[in-house]
Design an enzyme around this catalytic site. Structure first.
Site, PDB file in Angstrom:
ATOM      1  N   ASP A  64     -25.804  14.619   7.433  1.00 26.87           N
ATOM      2  CA  ASP A  64     -25.403  15.688   8.285  1.00 26.87           C
ATOM      3  C   ASP A  64     -24.800  15.327   9.330  1.00 26.87           C
ATOM      4  OD1 ASP A  64     -26.383  17.602   6.459  1.00 26.87           O
ATOM      5  OD2 ASP A  64     -27.603  18.704   7.820  1.00 26.87           O
ATOM      6  N   HIS A 213     -29.557  12.253   9.211  1.00 23.02           N
ATOM      7  CA  HIS A 213     -28.517  12.672  10.198  1.00 23.02           C
ATOM      8  C   HIS A 213     -27.835  11.572  10.909  1.00 23.02           C
ATOM      9  CE1 HIS A 213     -30.617  16.638  10.090  1.00 23.02           C
ATOM     10  NE2 HIS A 213     -29.800  17.011  10.624  1.00 23.02           N
TER      11      HIS A 213
END
Length: 251
Positions: A64, A213
């Site tokens: 992400d 992430h």
């Protein structure tokens, strides 16, 4: 009323079927599970994914990218060296802020997925607003990179409902959740590469969709070791393009 499920990140809101994705983590190579969450049928109904075929030792690496923290290039270096494909789910801010990294992702064979333009709670906006959020990202990425299709969506913060899944599916998207994750997004709580390595490796299982992430220094520093050890254990890294199974991971 909110119902917290032990061993999971899920929150079920009894206010019209709004869910925050959660799962029971894998242990000892057993599959992660959403059986206890109350939304399995909803994800299945709309063709959403959270893992692949449990009979195959394949892994699907996803990131992400809401904003850039200086570590994506390092991650891309490792993926290029190790010949590992990934999906990068990006927001509008990322598209505007990091065109060169987007170009590099596509040029090196990765997929750019949709993480919405402004990172809203997509369960609280209208179908027209959902379409606008997704279309803006798709068009902007296309302008920057030449990527002409965008098939995968990750709802911001994992929040979803029936409308959000239905509308995005009608727009041609497969919603992609995850079956391996840990608290890696807090840049003030980084604990070192070993911490990242241990938390990812402890959850590996056949068909796993791994959520990481790219803002995490720990992830960047651990990436090569994660890939090498996963391969040593017999896993292979595959592109999400090849995953066309439902959330149960069964054919």
């Amino acid at each position: 009323m909110m119902l917290m499920v032990s061993g999971s990140q899920a929150i079920l809101a009894e206010d019209g079927g709004v869910y925050h994705f959660g799962f029971k983590k894998s242990k000892n190579g057993e599959p992660a599970s959403i059986d206890q969450e109350g939304f399995k049928e909803l994800l299945d109904k709309h063709g959403a994914l959270f893992l692949g075929d449990q009979r195959q030792k394949n892994l699907y690496l996803t990131f992400d990218n809401g904003y850039e923290n200086g570590y994506t290039a390092q991650i891309l270096d490792v993926l290029k060296e190790k010949k590992v494909p990934a999906v990068f789910f990006v927001t509008g801010h990322y598209v505007k802020d990091q065109p060169d990294l987007l170009k590099r992702m596509v040029n090196e064979g990765h997929i750019i997925g949709n993480h919405s333009w402004s990172h809203p709670d997509m369960s609280k906006i209208s179908p027209e607003q959902i379409a606008d959020e997704l279309t803006q990202v798709k068009e902007a990425v296309g302008m920057v990179t030449g990527q002409t299709t965008m098939n995968f969506l990750r709802p911001p913060r994992g929040i979803f409902n029936d409308q959000m899944l239905r509308v995005s599916r009608e727009l041609g998207y497969t919603s992609v959740f995850w079956s391996v994750a840990y608290k890696d997004w807090d840049t003030k709580q980084q604990k070192g590469a070993k911490y990242a390595f241990d938390h990812v490796m402890a959850q590996l299982h056949p068909g796993a969709i791994i959520l990481l992430h790219s803002v995490s220094k720990d992830n960047a520093d651990a990436m090569a070791q994660i890939i090498d050890e996963a391969r040593r254990q017999g896993y292979t890294f595959q592109s999400l393009d090849g995953l066309e199974l439902g959330i149960t991971g069964l054919p």
